[in-house]
Scaffold this motif. Sequence first.
Motif, PDB file in Angstrom:
ATOM      1  N   ALA A  50       0.826  -1.208   0.000  1.00 43.92           N
ATOM      2  CA  ALA A  50       0.000   0.000   0.000  1.00 43.92           C
ATOM      3  C   ALA A  50       0.862   1.260   0.000  1.00 43.92           C
ATOM      4  CB  ALA A  50      -0.931  -0.009   1.210  1.00 43.92           C
ATOM      5  N   THR A  51       1.971   1.272   0.745  1.00 48.18           N
ATOM      6  CA  THR A  51       2.845   2.452   0.733  1.00 48.18           C
ATOM      7  C   THR A  51       3.518   2.620  -0.621  1.00 48.18           C
ATOM      8  OG1 THR A  51       4.685   1.212   1.695  1.00 48.18           O
ATOM      9  CG2 THR A  51       3.290   2.461   3.209  1.00 48.18           C
ATOM     10  N   ARG A  52       3.897   1.514  -1.255  1.00 44.69           N
ATOM     11  CA  ARG A  52       4.471   1.603  -2.612  1.00 44.69           C
ATOM     12  C   ARG A  52       3.442   2.160  -3.580  1.00 44.69           C
ATOM     13  NH1 ARG A  52       6.937  -3.353  -1.398  1.00 44.69           N
ATOM     14  NH2 ARG A  52       5.242  -4.470  -2.393  1.00 44.69           N
ATOM     15  N   GLU A  53       2.197   1.725  -3.438  1.00 42.37           N
ATOM     16  CA  GLU A  53       1.140   2.211  -4.321  1.00 42.37           C
ATOM     17  C   GLU A  53       0.877   3.702  -4.100  1.00 42.37           C
ATOM     18  OE1 GLU A  53      -1.354   1.880  -7.441  1.00 42.37           O
ATOM     19  OE2 GLU A  53      -0.089   0.270  -6.669  1.00 42.37           O
ATOM     20  N   GLY A  54       0.906   4.155  -2.844  1.00 40.65           N
ATOM     21  CA  GLY A  54       0.721   5.578  -2.553  1.00 40.65           C
ATOM     22  C   GLY A  54       1.857   6.419  -3.092  1.00 40.65           C
ATOM     23  N   ALA A  55       3.088   5.951  -2.943  1.00 43.72           N
ATOM     24  CA  ALA A  55       4.241   6.680  -3.472  1.00 43.72           C
ATOM     25  C   ALA A  55       4.197   6.704  -4.998  1.00 43.72           C
ATOM     26  CB  ALA A  55       5.535   6.049  -2.982  1.00 43.72           C
ATOM     27  N   ARG A  56       3.792   5.607  -5.592  1.00 45.03           N
ATOM     28  CA  ARG A  56       3.676   5.560  -7.056  1.00 45.03           C
ATOM     29  C   ARG A  56       2.629   6.558  -7.537  1.00 45.03           C
ATOM     30  NH1 ARG A  56       0.422   3.847 -10.703  1.00 45.03           N
ATOM     31  NH2 ARG A  56       1.154   3.174 -12.729  1.00 45.03           N
ATOM     32  N   PRO A 140      -0.688  -5.658  21.465  1.00 52.10           N
ATOM     33  CA  PRO A 140      -0.799  -4.969  20.172  1.00 52.10           C
ATOM     34  C   PRO A 140       0.589  -4.606  19.636  1.00 52.10           C
ATOM     35  CG  PRO A 140      -2.323  -4.048  21.757  1.00 52.10           C
ATOM     36  CD  PRO A 140      -1.441  -4.993  22.513  1.00 52.10           C
ATOM     37  N   ILE A 141       0.791  -4.859  18.350  1.00 55.77           N
ATOM     38  CA  ILE A 141       2.083  -4.605  17.696  1.00 55.77           C
ATOM     39  C   ILE A 141       1.871  -3.554  16.611  1.00 55.77           C
ATOM     40  CG2 ILE A 141       3.948  -5.621  16.355  1.00 55.77           C
ATOM     41  CD1 ILE A 141       3.093  -8.351  17.544  1.00 55.77           C
ATOM     42  N   THR A 142       2.720  -2.522  16.588  1.00 58.10           N
ATOM     43  CA  THR A 142       2.621  -1.511  15.545  1.00 58.10           C
ATOM     44  C   THR A 142       3.446  -1.959  14.346  1.00 58.10           C
ATOM     45  OG1 THR A 142       2.313   0.230  17.171  1.00 58.10           O
ATOM     46  CG2 THR A 142       2.994   0.903  14.968  1.00 58.10           C
ATOM     47  N   VAL A 143       2.756  -2.102  13.225  1.00 56.01           N
ATOM     48  CA  VAL A 143       3.398  -2.475  11.967  1.00 56.01           C
ATOM     49  C   VAL A 143       3.614  -1.182  11.191  1.00 56.01           C
ATOM     50  CG1 VAL A 143       3.189  -3.845   9.864  1.00 56.01           C
ATOM     51  CG2 VAL A 143       2.123  -4.640  11.968  1.00 56.01           C
ATOM     52  N   GLN A 144       4.834  -0.954  10.703  1.00 56.70           N
ATOM     53  CA  GLN A 144       5.134   0.273   9.976  1.00 56.70           C
ATOM     54  C   GLN A 144       5.820  -0.061   8.664  1.00 56.70           C
ATOM     55  OE1 GLN A 144       7.148   3.202  12.273  1.00 56.70           O
ATOM     56  NE2 GLN A 144       7.303   4.642  10.597  1.00 56.70           N
ATOM     57  N   ALA A 145       5.424   0.652   7.616  1.00 53.74           N
ATOM     58  CA  ALA A 145       6.033   0.474   6.293  1.00 53.74           C
ATOM     59  C   ALA A 145       6.356   1.846   5.719  1.00 53.74           C
ATOM     60  CB  ALA A 145       5.090  -0.283   5.370  1.00 53.74           C
ATOM     61  N   GLU A 146       7.395   1.900   4.902  1.00 51.32           N
ATOM     62  CA  GLU A 146       7.843   3.155   4.321  1.00 51.32           C
ATOM     63  C   GLU A 146       8.285   2.916   2.894  1.00 51.32           C
ATOM     64  OE1 GLU A 146      11.584   6.162   4.969  1.00 51.32           O
ATOM     65  OE2 GLU A 146      10.609   5.331   6.751  1.00 51.32           O
ATOM     66  N   SER A 147       7.951   3.868   2.026  1.00 54.29           N
ATOM     67  CA  SER A 147       8.367   3.771   0.631  1.00 54.29           C
ATOM     68  C   SER A 147       8.759   5.164   0.145  1.00 54.29           C
ATOM     69  CB  SER A 147       7.212   3.214  -0.214  1.00 54.29           C
ATOM     70  OG  SER A 147       7.625   3.041  -1.535  1.00 54.29           O
ATOM     71  N   SER A 148       9.899   5.248  -0.527  1.00 59.02           N
ATOM     72  CA  SER A 148      10.380   6.516  -1.096  1.00 59.02           C
ATOM     73  C   SER A 148      10.603   6.335  -2.584  1.00 59.02           C
ATOM     74  CB  SER A 148      11.693   6.948  -0.444  1.00 59.02           C
ATOM     75  OG  SER A 148      11.508   7.251   0.902  1.00 59.02           O
ATOM     76  N   LEU A 149      10.119   7.275  -3.375  1.00 60.97           N
ATOM     77  CA  LEU A 149      10.295   7.245  -4.820  1.00 60.97           C
ATOM     78  C   LEU A 149      10.621   8.648  -5.314  1.00 60.97           C
ATOM     79  CD1 LEU A 149       7.352   4.940  -5.909  1.00 60.97           C
ATOM     80  CD2 LEU A 149       9.756   4.360  -5.822  1.00 60.97           C
ATOM     81  N   VAL A 150      11.159   8.737  -6.513  1.00 60.25           N
ATOM     82  CA  VAL A 150      11.522  10.017  -7.131  1.00 60.25           C
ATOM     83  C   VAL A 150      10.429  10.402  -8.109  1.00 60.25           C
ATOM     84  CG1 VAL A 150      13.217  11.196  -8.566  1.00 60.25           C
ATOM     85  CG2 VAL A 150      13.968   9.501  -6.896  1.00 60.25           C
ATOM     86  N   ILE A 151       9.959  11.656  -8.032  1.00 53.71           N
ATOM     87  CA  ILE A 151       8.896  12.144  -8.898  1.00 53.71           C
ATOM     88  C   ILE A 151       9.424  12.222 -10.328  1.00 53.71           C
ATOM     89  CG2 ILE A 151       7.409  14.117  -9.430  1.00 53.71           C
ATOM     90  CD1 ILE A 151       7.326  14.663  -6.416  1.00 53.71           C
TER      91      ILE A 151
END
Length: 153
Positions: A50-56, A140-151
């Motif tokens: 989902a983070t990759r899709e948002g960055a895309r 409860p466990i916090t799951v975190q994901a990060e995605s960085s892309l160049v415009i």
Amino acid sequence: MRTSSKSHARYSRGQALTEFALVAPLFFLMLFAIIEGGRFVFYYEVLNNATREGARYAIVNGANTIGCSTGPPLPGTSSCDPTGQDVIDRVRSSAFAMPAAAINVVPTWHDPATNRRGSTITVVASYTYSSLIPIVPLPPITVQAESSLVINN
């Protein structure tokens, strides 16, 4: 002395019942732990995607996209999506297995002065995972994901 076959059958049934009573809780605990582990990995992968899709989405709809305002963007935003809400909506809709309201999304544009081709966007999403089966006592466990892309648009 010989034991009768009737007594031997009764003894075997009692032995099998005792062995089952000793082994069944461990078996079911392992089974439920495997199910919870699989769910956790599934949610982690869905959040990463989902983070990759948002960055895309953000890099395809950059400042040069037709229909965007030509004025300078606000600091930390895009001129096409000044609040970042479109990116947040894209991440939440892409995380199909999770409740959308439970996902915290923060898009950050790293070159807000221009936000043109070559600048970078980072999308960070987090979700609090809780166990479905209360037999496995997980906090409860916090799951975190990060995605960085160049415009590139």
